[in-house]
Design a protein around this motif. Sequence first.
Motif, PDB file in Angstrom:
ATOM      1  N   MET A   1      -7.947 -28.078 -50.297  1.00  0.00           N
ATOM      2  CA  MET A   1      -7.583 -28.353 -51.666  1.00  0.00           C
ATOM      3  C   MET A   1      -8.831 -28.236 -52.544  1.00  0.00           C
ATOM      4  O   MET A   1      -9.885 -28.749 -52.200  1.00  0.00           O
ATOM      5  N   ALA A   2      -8.707 -27.608 -53.646  1.00  0.00           N
ATOM      6  CA  ALA A   2      -9.823 -27.411 -54.561  1.00  0.00           C
ATOM      7  C   ALA A   2     -10.124 -28.684 -55.342  1.00  0.00           C
ATOM      8  O   ALA A   2      -9.254 -29.527 -55.544  1.00  0.00           O
ATOM      9  N   ASP A   3     -11.358 -28.804 -55.748  1.00  0.00           N
ATOM     10  CA  ASP A   3     -11.768 -29.919 -56.596  1.00  0.00           C
ATOM     11  C   ASP A   3     -11.048 -29.788 -57.933  1.00  0.00           C
ATOM     12  O   ASP A   3     -11.079 -28.740 -58.574  1.00  0.00           O
ATOM     13  N   TRP A   4     -10.420 -30.870 -58.387  1.00  0.00           N
ATOM     14  CA  TRP A   4      -9.623 -30.806 -59.622  1.00  0.00           C
ATOM     15  C   TRP A   4     -10.478 -30.498 -60.837  1.00  0.00           C
ATOM     16  O   TRP A   4     -10.020 -29.858 -61.780  1.00  0.00           O
ATOM     17  N   LYS A   5     -11.757 -30.918 -60.820  1.00  0.00           N
ATOM     18  CA  LYS A   5     -12.613 -30.653 -61.970  1.00  0.00           C
ATOM     19  C   LYS A   5     -12.998 -29.176 -62.056  1.00  0.00           C
ATOM     20  O   LYS A   5     -13.325 -28.691 -63.128  1.00  0.00           O
ATOM     21  N   THR A   6     -12.935 -28.474 -60.946  1.00  0.00           N
ATOM     22  CA  THR A   6     -13.185 -27.033 -60.940  1.00  0.00           C
ATOM     23  C   THR A   6     -11.939 -26.279 -61.375  1.00  0.00           C
ATOM     24  O   THR A   6     -12.019 -25.296 -62.119  1.00  0.00           O
ATOM     25  N   SER A   7     -10.782 -26.738 -60.935  1.00  0.00           N
ATOM     26  CA  SER A   7      -9.517 -26.078 -61.251  1.00  0.00           C
ATOM     27  C   SER A   7      -9.052 -26.319 -62.675  1.00  0.00           C
ATOM     28  O   SER A   7      -8.422 -25.447 -63.285  1.00  0.00           O
ATOM     29  N   LEU A   8      -9.346 -27.482 -63.207  1.00  0.00           N
ATOM     30  CA  LEU A   8      -8.844 -27.855 -64.528  1.00  0.00           C
ATOM     31  C   LEU A   8      -9.182 -26.847 -65.624  1.00  0.00           C
ATOM     32  O   LEU A   8      -8.289 -26.431 -66.366  1.00  0.00           O
ATOM     33  N   PRO A   9     -10.427 -26.402 -65.763  1.00  0.00           N
ATOM     34  CA  PRO A   9     -10.725 -25.440 -66.834  1.00  0.00           C
ATOM     35  C   PRO A   9      -9.966 -24.113 -66.693  1.00  0.00           C
ATOM     36  O   PRO A   9      -9.562 -23.521 -67.698  1.00  0.00           O
ATOM     37  N   ILE A  10      -9.739 -23.686 -65.486  1.00  0.00           N
ATOM     38  CA  ILE A  10      -9.017 -22.433 -65.241  1.00  0.00           C
ATOM     39  C   ILE A  10      -7.564 -22.571 -65.687  1.00  0.00           C
ATOM     40  O   ILE A  10      -7.033 -21.726 -66.414  1.00  0.00           O
ATOM     41  N   VAL A  11      -6.930 -23.655 -65.269  1.00  0.00           N
ATOM     42  CA  VAL A  11      -5.537 -23.904 -65.638  1.00  0.00           C
ATOM     43  C   VAL A  11      -5.425 -24.145 -67.145  1.00  0.00           C
ATOM     44  O   VAL A  11      -4.513 -23.632 -67.799  1.00  0.00           O
TER      45      VAL A  11
ATOM     46  N   LYS B   1      -7.315 -23.021 -69.540  1.00  0.00           N
ATOM     47  CA  LYS B   1      -7.461 -21.760 -70.272  1.00  0.00           C
ATOM     48  C   LYS B   1      -6.162 -20.964 -70.225  1.00  0.00           C
ATOM     49  O   LYS B   1      -5.718 -20.415 -71.236  1.00  0.00           O
ATOM     50  N   ALA B   2      -5.535 -20.918 -69.054  1.00  0.00           N
ATOM     51  CA  ALA B   2      -4.282 -20.184 -68.899  1.00  0.00           C
ATOM     52  C   ALA B   2      -3.168 -20.773 -69.758  1.00  0.00           C
ATOM     53  O   ALA B   2      -2.302 -20.045 -70.251  1.00  0.00           O
ATOM     54  N   LEU B   3      -3.203 -22.071 -69.954  1.00  0.00           N
ATOM     55  CA  LEU B   3      -2.168 -22.760 -70.733  1.00  0.00           C
ATOM     56  C   LEU B   3      -2.538 -22.951 -72.202  1.00  0.00           C
ATOM     57  O   LEU B   3      -1.751 -23.507 -72.970  1.00  0.00           O
ATOM     58  N   GLY B   4      -3.742 -22.520 -72.567  1.00  0.00           N
ATOM     59  CA  GLY B   4      -4.181 -22.702 -73.944  1.00  0.00           C
ATOM     60  C   GLY B   4      -4.485 -24.151 -74.280  1.00  0.00           C
ATOM     61  O   GLY B   4      -4.262 -24.591 -75.409  1.00  0.00           O
ATOM     62  N   LYS B   5      -4.953 -24.890 -73.306  1.00  0.00           N
ATOM     63  CA  LYS B   5      -5.209 -26.326 -73.484  1.00  0.00           C
ATOM     64  C   LYS B   5      -6.676 -26.669 -73.197  1.00  0.00           C
ATOM     65  O   LYS B   5      -6.985 -27.743 -72.678  1.00  0.00           O
ATOM     66  N   VAL B   6      -7.591 -25.788 -73.575  1.00  0.00           N
ATOM     67  CA  VAL B   6      -8.998 -25.974 -73.259  1.00  0.00           C
ATOM     68  C   VAL B   6      -9.567 -27.226 -73.916  1.00  0.00           C
ATOM     69  O   VAL B   6     -10.280 -28.005 -73.269  1.00  0.00           O
TER      70      VAL B   6
END
Length: 58
Positions: A1-11, A13-18
Amino acid sequence: MADWKTSLPIVAKALGKVSEANALLEDWNGRVAEFKKKMAISSRRRPFLLSACKGTAA
């Protein structure tokens, strides 16, 4: 499982919620810093000891 703090910016950006993700991370980091501060103060007042050993009763 990936670290959530690493995944959060990617997700985010994809959702327009930076901006929301950045605010969440800022809040999280503040809460962690406050917790660490409280733990440091607490440990100076009452040392934390683990005295139980495998195979022995505490």
